[in-house]
Write a protein that holds these residues in place. Structure first.
Motif, short mmCIF file in Angstrom:
data_model
loop_
_atom_site.label_atom_id
_atom_site.label_comp_id
_atom_site.label_asym_id
_atom_site.label_seq_id
_atom_site.Cartn_x
_atom_site.Cartn_y
_atom_site.Cartn_z
N ASN A 1 62.45 47.09 4.93
CA ASN A 1 63.33 48.10 4.34
C ASN A 1 63.53 49.27 5.30
O ASN A 1 64.64 49.78 5.47
CB ASN A 1 62.76 48.60 3.02
CG ASN A 1 63.72 49.54 2.30
OD1 ASN A 1 64.92 49.26 2.22
ND2 ASN A 1 63.21 50.66 1.81
N ILE A 2 62.44 49.67 5.95
CA ILE A 2 62.54 50.75 6.96
C ILE A 2 63.41 50.29 8.12
O ILE A 2 64.23 51.05 8.64
CB ILE A 2 61.14 51.16 7.44
CG1 ILE A 2 60.35 51.81 6.31
CG2 ILE A 2 61.24 52.10 8.65
CD1 ILE A 2 58.91 52.14 6.65
N LEU B 1 71.17 46.04 3.78
CA LEU B 1 70.81 45.59 2.45
C LEU B 1 70.13 46.70 1.66
O LEU B 1 69.42 47.54 2.23
CB LEU B 1 69.84 44.40 2.54
CG LEU B 1 70.39 43.10 3.12
CD1 LEU B 1 69.23 42.13 3.38
CD2 LEU B 1 71.43 42.47 2.21
N GLY B 2 70.32 46.69 0.34
CA GLY B 2 69.54 47.55 -0.52
C GLY B 2 68.11 47.03 -0.58
O GLY B 2 67.86 45.85 -0.37
N SER B 3 67.17 47.91 -0.88
CA SER B 3 65.76 47.53 -0.85
C SER B 3 65.44 46.35 -1.78
O SER B 3 64.60 45.50 -1.44
CB SER B 3 64.88 48.73 -1.22
OG SER B 3 65.25 49.23 -2.50
N SER B 4 66.12 46.27 -2.91
CA SER B 4 65.84 45.18 -3.86
C SER B 4 66.40 43.84 -3.40
O SER B 4 66.03 42.79 -3.94
CB SER B 4 66.42 45.53 -5.24
OG SER B 4 67.83 45.64 -5.16
N LYS C 1 64.88 37.67 3.17
CA LYS C 1 63.87 37.56 4.24
C LYS C 1 63.11 36.25 4.09
O LYS C 1 62.90 35.52 5.07
CB LYS C 1 62.91 38.75 4.19
CG LYS C 1 61.85 38.75 5.30
CD LYS C 1 61.01 40.02 5.21
CE LYS C 1 60.04 40.14 6.37
NZ LYS C 1 58.96 39.15 6.33
N SER C 2 62.72 35.94 2.88
CA SER C 2 61.99 34.70 2.62
C SER C 2 62.81 33.47 3.00
O SER C 2 62.32 32.53 3.61
CB SER C 2 61.60 34.63 1.14
OG SER C 2 60.94 33.42 0.85
N LYS C 3 64.09 33.50 2.66
CA LYS C 3 64.97 32.38 2.98
C LYS C 3 65.12 32.21 4.49
O LYS C 3 65.07 31.08 5.01
CB LYS C 3 66.35 32.62 2.34
CG LYS C 3 67.40 31.58 2.69
CD LYS C 3 68.69 31.81 1.93
CE LYS C 3 69.33 33.13 2.24
NZ LYS C 3 70.66 33.29 1.61
N LEU C 4 65.27 33.32 5.20
CA LEU C 4 65.52 33.26 6.65
C LEU C 4 64.25 33.00 7.45
O LEU C 4 64.33 32.86 8.68
CB LEU C 4 66.21 34.54 7.12
CG LEU C 4 67.62 34.77 6.61
CD1 LEU C 4 68.19 36.08 7.16
CD2 LEU C 4 68.55 33.61 6.98
N GLU C 5 63.11 32.92 6.80
CA GLU C 5 61.88 32.56 7.50
C GLU C 5 61.77 31.05 7.69
O GLU C 5 60.76 30.56 8.20
CB GLU C 5 60.67 33.13 6.77
CG GLU C 5 60.56 34.65 6.95
CD GLU C 5 59.38 35.26 6.22
OE1 GLU C 5 58.75 34.54 5.41
OE2 GLU C 5 59.09 36.44 6.44
N SER C 6 62.82 30.34 7.34
CA SER C 6 62.95 28.92 7.65
C SER C 6 63.74 28.77 8.95
O SER C 6 64.86 29.30 9.07
CB SER C 6 63.68 28.19 6.52
OG SER C 6 64.27 26.99 6.97
#
Length: 372
Positions: free
Chosen positions: A70-71, A87-90, A96-101
């Motif tokens: 977020n920072i 992106l908004g924080s929410s 991020k989880s998706k792009l860790e593939s």
């Protein structure tokens, strides 16, 4: 030649332009310029898959290692001067989880690398770096060559997701993914470019600031296209000339006289290509691109045909300035013919899309879709 639309470089297309016929002639006689360009084109085609994999892996590592995304987003938004591209924080965690593939991230990387500017630029940077190394009698350093070229290609590529986010004209399902990726793309570019030393990084930062100014003006003109002036549009073109000019300078590791010559030549050539790209996009959308030289001239003349005619003259003017820079090259410069051939490919690209526009005969659509 390289590009995302292979029809531009087909034999029949080359036969259809004055510049293309000259390219065919150079191919037939295997001129020095053609041989040098073809060598670097083949190097690009061979190395591109490995570059894309390297780019994805480096990006993946950054995304995974970031404990405060977020920072990272907020700092990027502050630097660019816009909250529309973050992106908004929410929204961050699921993306991020998706792009860790690796597979998903690699797909997004390949999408933004599918760009004329990227595909046309790789062979150019190879040639400029080698020409500079030969001129300055540098020791062979393949890793430095890779880092400097990778860094600037990645920096240029950053404009692709940012433009798609702002324009919302393609990849609509992936725009939030691009928002997460953008800060890491910029950091990766900086890290690699910094390997060239303090002066090289300083040159990049100066060019990147100017490019952001151009991008900002471009965005404001999109909101109010009829407010376009020649001065504003010229400033918006910093998004082309600053990034490419800086990259040209840094292929010489920001050393004179080549740094200045490469900066002018690449900056002006990119502005010329920008005109051709605006014609190409206008054909695709059946509407004059906002903002663009075709739109500026069409509104000024209240005539889209005249607008595109004047745009071609503008592209020719930019290209003349690029060619004039070659007059300052040192005597017996090893890659003069390479650069002359490069500018010939730019000329063909612009002529091809201008000729295609005449063939498409969409003048009534273009005229009726002009901003009021």
């Amino acid at each position: 030649m390289s590009g995302k639309d292979e029809s531009v470089t087909s034999k029949s297309s080359l036969k259809g332009t004055k510049a293309g016929k000259k390219i065919i002639k150079q191919y037939f006689f295997k001129s020095k310029g053609y041989r040098q360009f073809n060598k670097y084109k083949k190097e690009y085609e061979t190395n591109f898959p490995e570059f894309a994999k390297r780019f994805t892996n480096d990006l993946l590592q950054q995304i995974k290692d970031d404990s405060s995304p977020n920072i990272t987003q907020q700092k990027f938004g502050e630097e660019i001067g816009s909250t529309d591209i973050i992106l908004g924080s929410s929204e961050i965690d699921p993306i991020k989880s998706k792009l860790e593939s690796f597979e998903i991230l690699n797909d997004r990387v390949l999408r933004i690398l599918n760009s004329n500017f990227v595909k046309m630029t790789f062979p150019v940077f190879y040639g400029l770096f080698d020409a500079s190394a030969e001129y300055f009698h540098d020791s062979n350093d393949p890793k430095l060559r890779e880092d400097i070229i990778d860094g600037h290609i990645i920096a240029i590529d950053l404009s692709e997701p940012m433009d798609r986010i702002m324009d919302r004209d393609e990849d609509l399902d992936y725009l939030d993914d691009y928002k997460l990726m953008n800060p890491y793309i910029l950091k990766l570019a900086r890290d690699k470019i910094a390997k060239g030393g303090e002066e090289v990084l300083k040159q990049f930062e100066s060019g990147f600031r100017d490019a952001r100014i151009g991008q900002y003006i471009d965005a404001t003109l999109k909101q109010n296209p009829t407010s376009m002036t020649e001065e504003k549009l010229d400033e918006s073109y910093k998004k082309y000339r600053s990034v490419m000019g800086t990259a040209g300078c840094n292929m010489a590791l920001s050393r004179q006289p080549l740094g200045e010559i490469f900066q002018i030549g690449m900056g002006k050539a990119s502005e010329s290509v920008g005109c051709g790209n605006e014609i190409e996009d206008s054909i695709r959308d059946k509407a004059v691109k906002i903002p663009s030289w075709p739109l500026y001239y069409s509104l000024l003349e209240n005539d889209v045909r005249k607008g595109f005619d004047l745009t071609m003259k503008k592209s020719e003017s930019y290209l003349r300035e690029a060619r004039n820079a070659l007059e300052s090259l040192p005597k017996n410069f090893s890659h003069r013919e390479f650069l002359e051939f490069l500018f010939l490919t730019v000329e063909h690209y612009n002529e091809f899309w201008f000729n295609r526009l005449q063939h498409e005969n969409i003048w009534s659509d273009l005229q009726s879709n002009l901003p009021k």
